[in-house]
Design an enzyme around this catalytic site. Structure first.
Site, PDB file in Angstrom:
ATOM      1  N   CYS A  57      -1.155   3.599 -14.162  1.00 46.15           N
ATOM      2  CA  CYS A  57      -0.279   4.517 -13.438  1.00 46.15           C
ATOM      3  C   CYS A  57       0.943   4.871 -14.285  1.00 46.15           C
ATOM      4  O   CYS A  57       0.822   5.653 -15.216  1.00 46.15           O
ATOM      5  CB  CYS A  57       0.072   3.928 -12.081  1.00 46.15           C
ATOM      6  SG  CYS A  57       0.449   5.204 -10.882  1.00 46.15           S
ATOM      7  N   HIS A  63      -4.874   2.749  -9.737  1.00 41.47           N
ATOM      8  CA  HIS A  63      -4.655   1.295  -9.864  1.00 41.47           C
ATOM      9  C   HIS A  63      -5.989   0.545  -9.821  1.00 41.47           C
ATOM     10  O   HIS A  63      -6.442   0.156  -8.735  1.00 41.47           O
ATOM     11  CB  HIS A  63      -3.764   0.800  -8.724  1.00 41.47           C
ATOM     12  CG  HIS A  63      -2.343   1.225  -8.870  1.00 41.47           C
ATOM     13  ND1 HIS A  63      -1.407   0.477  -9.553  1.00 41.47           N
ATOM     14  CD2 HIS A  63      -1.705   2.342  -8.445  1.00 41.47           C
ATOM     15  CE1 HIS A  63      -0.244   1.106  -9.530  1.00 41.47           C
ATOM     16  NE2 HIS A  63      -0.391   2.245  -8.864  1.00 41.47           N
ATOM     17  N   GLU A  81      -6.631  -2.405 -10.602  1.00 39.85           N
ATOM     18  CA  GLU A  81      -6.496  -3.828 -10.225  1.00 39.85           C
ATOM     19  C   GLU A  81      -6.860  -4.078  -8.763  1.00 39.85           C
ATOM     20  O   GLU A  81      -7.283  -5.171  -8.400  1.00 39.85           O
ATOM     21  CB  GLU A  81      -5.073  -4.336 -10.516  1.00 39.85           C
ATOM     22  CG  GLU A  81      -3.936  -3.769  -9.663  1.00 39.85           C
ATOM     23  CD  GLU A  81      -3.326  -2.481 -10.210  1.00 39.85           C
ATOM     24  OE1 GLU A  81      -4.027  -1.744 -10.943  1.00 39.85           O
ATOM     25  OE2 GLU A  81      -2.146  -2.198  -9.905  1.00 39.85           O
TER      26      GLU A  81
END
Ligand code: GLN
Length: 535
Positions: free
Chosen positions: A384, A509, A511
Site C-alpha cells: 500500500c 494488503h 497480509e
C-alpha cells in the site's frame, strides 16, 4: 426467530486484560472446525467507536480489513488465521455501532413512544447483531472485549445472559478466561483472583460453563480440583493454559486438555474425529530450530507496538517457516532514513519491507529505503503506502525529481500518487476509503503472475491514494512494469521493477489473506527471492 438452532459460545475474560481471550476464542473455533463443524466468530467491543477505522494504531494495534470492507479490531485477523475463513462486517461489533443504531431508530419513531433504555432496548439491539452473525452456522462464538466487571462491557454481558435464556442452556456455553498469578516468594500459583472473577460473573447472572486458566508457567494439574470446588465449574471443563512459544500452539494445548470434546458433548454437537494434522505440522515447524536465518528491515514510523503490523508479521513468519528459515524482523525508524547517510544501516538486511501507513511523517525515509533496494538489488516488498513510495522512488531515480504524493505535498502538480475525485474532501471521515475486496487482473508476463499462478485475483484494500493515471505511461521509462490492474476502474494494483531480483509493490494488503498454514504468494515470493539472492 433463529431458523436452524445455532449453538452459542460466549467468551469473557476476568482478572486482567490481555489474557488472550481472542486467541482462546479463535482456538476453540479451530478445534470445532477441525471436527467438521461450521463456525462463525464475532468480537463485541465496548468502545463507543462505530468501527476501528479511526482508532490510533499506535495504541490499538492494526486495523484489520474484512473482504466486505469492514475496518475491524486486530482480533478478527487472528480469527481468520485460526479458522482459515474469510469473515465479514457481522463479525465485528463495536458499542458505537449499536448505540448509533438504537438512537437512529428512536429518531425514526420506531420505539412507538416508549422510554428507550439500556435494558431492554440496547441489549435487544446487541442480541439482534449477534443472532444475525450466527445465521447459517452450527456454532457461533462471541468474544466480549474488556474484563468482566468493567462498567463499559455491562450491556454486552447482560445481552449474552438474556440470549442464553432465550436459546436455552443446552444451546449455549459461557467460557471464562481467567489468570492464575505466580507468587515468586512462596513459589505458588494462586487461584483467588480466578475464584473472585467467576463470582463476579455469577453476580451478573452468568455461571461459567468452562474455565480457561492462563498462567505464566505450567500449573500443577492438581490445582484444577481446587478451582472447580470454588467456582462450581466441573473439573473436566477446566483447561490450564500456560504461556506458549507460539500462539498457534494454543488450539493443541486446549485439545490435549480435552476441552474440544467437552464442548462437543456439552453442546451435543455432531462431530468428526478432529483433523489437526496440518496445524500440528505448522506448529512443529514454527517451534523448531532452523539452520538458516534471514533478516528483514521493516521501515515504519510506529516502532513501539508490534501489534501495529501484526498481520504483516504473521504473513512474513508463515512464508519463512514454510521455506524452512528463521526470520528476524527489525524495525527501522523511517524518519531516520530521511538523511541519506543513514541508509548504510540498510546493508545489514536481506530484505526490506515497507508496510501500509498514513500521514506525511517519515515518507521521505521510506522513499529512500525503496531507492536503496532498487539500486542495490535488495528484495523489496511494498504494501500500500510501501508501493506508493516505491513508485516515487523509481520516478525520482529516473530523474523525475519532483515526483511526489498527495500526502507529501497536497498542492503539487507532480503527484504520481494522488487521490481520485471520489476521495477528495473525505480525508478525515470514517469508512470512506477504498475498502475491502477488489478484482485485479495480472499481466501474464510478470513475476507476480508466476507467483500467484493465476491471472485473476481478489485482494483487500484500505487507502485513499492511487497511482495517478496521468503518469502510468511513464512507468516503463522509470524501470517499472504494471503487473496488475483493476479491470473495472483500471487503477494500478501491482507494480514490479523490471531488472531486479524482487521489487514488488501492491496497492492492496496481501497480509490479510495470508494464513499460518498457507503463506500468501507475494510473501512467499519475497522470502524465496531473499533465499535465492543470499545463496
Ligand atoms: N496513506 C496511503 C493512502 O491512503 C496508504 C494507505 C495504506 O498504506 N493503507 O493511500
Amino acid at each position: 426467530m433463529l431458523g436452524k438452532q445455532t449453538k452459542y459460545i460466549f467468551v469473557t475474560g476476568g482478572v486482567i486484560s490481555g489474557l488472550g481471550k481472542g486467541i482462546t476464542a479463535a482456538s476453540i473455533a479451530n478445534l470445532l472446525k477441525a471436527r467438521g463443524i461450521s463456525v462463525n466468530l464475532q468480537k463485541c467491543d465496548p468502545y463507543l467507536n462505530v468501527d476501528a477505522g479511526m482508532l490510533n494504531p499506535r495504541e490499538h494495534g492494526e486495523c484489520f480489513v474484512t473482504k466486505d470492507g469492514a475496518e475491524t479490531d486486530l482480533d478478527l485477523g487472528h480469527y481468520e488465521r485460526f479458522i482459515d475463513q474469510e469473515l465479514t462486517q457481522k463479525s465485528s461489533l463495536m458499542a458505537g455501532r449499536v448505540l448509533l443504531n438504537v438512537i437512529q431508530d428512536e429518531r425514526a419513531g420506531k420505539y412507538d413512544g416508549d422510554d428507550v433504555q439500556i435494558i431492554p432496548h440496547l441489549t435487544a439491539a446487541i442480541q439482534k447483531y449477534i443472532i444475525e452473525a450466527s445465521k447459517g452456522f452450527d456454532v457461533h462464538i462471541v468474544e466480549i472485549g474488556g474484563t468482566v466487571g468493567d462498567y463499559e462491557s455491562l450491556s454486552f454481558i447482560e445481552a449474552i445472559r438474556e440470549l442464553g435464556l432465550k436459546v436455552g442452556v443446552d444451546n449455549c456455553l459461557y467460557v471464562h478466561v481467567v489468570y492464575l498469578p505466580y507468587i515468586n516468594t512462596s513459589h505458588e500459583i494462586k487461584t483467588k483472583p480466578a475464584q473472585n472473577s467467576a463470582r463476579e460473573l455469577r453476580g451478573l447472572g452468568i455461571q461459567p460453563s468452562i474455565l480457561v486458566a492462563r498462567s505464566e508457567e505450567p500449573a500443577n494439574p492438581k490445582i484444577v480440583k481446587k478451582i472447580s470446588l470454588f467456582t462450581g465449574v466441573k473439573e473436566s471443563s477446566i483447561a490450564l493454559l500456560p504461556n506458549a512459544d507460539s500462539i498457534y500452539e494454543v488450539p493443541l494445548t486446549l485439545e490435549d486438555s480435552g476441552i474440544g470434546d467437552e464442548i462437543v458433548n456439552l453442546l451435543n454437537l455432531k462431530a468428526k474425529k478432529p483433523d489437526l494434522k496440518n496445524w500440528r505440522k505448522m506448529v512443529d515447524l514454527a517451534t523448531k530450530d532452523f539452520k538458516k536465518d534471514i533478516r528483514i528491515g521493516l521501515v515504519a514510523k510506529y516502532l513501539d507496538n508490534t501489534d501495529t503490523y501484526v498481520s504483516v508479521f504473521e504473513a512474513l513468519k508463515s512464508a519463512a517457516l514454510w521455506n524452512d528459515v528463521k526470520i528476524d524482523i527489525d524495525w527501522i525508524d523511517s524518519t531516520e532514513l530521511e538523511k541519506t547517510k543513514n541508509l548504510n544501516k540498510l546493508k545489514e538486511y536481506d530484505g526490506i519491507l515497507v508496510p501500509g501507513g498514513f500521514g506525511k511523517r517519515g515518507l521521505e525515509g521510506k522513499i529512500n529505503a525503496a531507492k536503496f533496494a532498487l539500486q542495490n538489488d535488495v528484495p523489496y516488498l511494498g504494501i500500500c503506502l510501501g508501493m506508493q513510495m516505491a513508485v516515487i522512488a523509481a520516478a525520482r531515480l529516473a530523474n523525475f525529481s519532483l515526483a511526489t504524493s498527495f500526502e507529501i505535498d497536497p498542492k503539487s502538480k507532480f503527484q504520481v500518487i494522488t487521490t481520485m475525485n471520489d476521495q477528495r474532501g473525505k480525508e478525515n471521515t470514517g469508512g470512506t476509503m477504498r475498502l475491502g475486496n477488489y478484482n485485479c487482473n495480472l499481466n501474464k508476463a510478470s513475476l507476480t503472475y508466476e507467483l500467484y499462478k493465476q491471472d485473476k485475483i481478489i485482494e483487500r484494500h484500505r487507502h485513499r491514494g492511487e497511482c495517478n493515471p496521468k503518469y502510468t505511461e511513464e512507468f516503463d521509462k522509470w524501470g517499472i512494469k504494471i503487473s496488475g490492474i483493476n479491470p473495472d476502474n483500471k487503477l494500478v494494483e501491482i507494480i514490479e521493477a523490471k531488472d531486479h531480483p524482487f521489487f514488488v509493490g501492491c496497492q492492496f494488503h496481501p497480509e490479510f489473506k495470508s494464513r499460518p498454514t498457507k503463506p500468501h504468494p507475494l510473501f512467499e515470493g519475497f522470502i524465496s527471492a531473499i533465499l535465492k539472492v543470499k545463496k
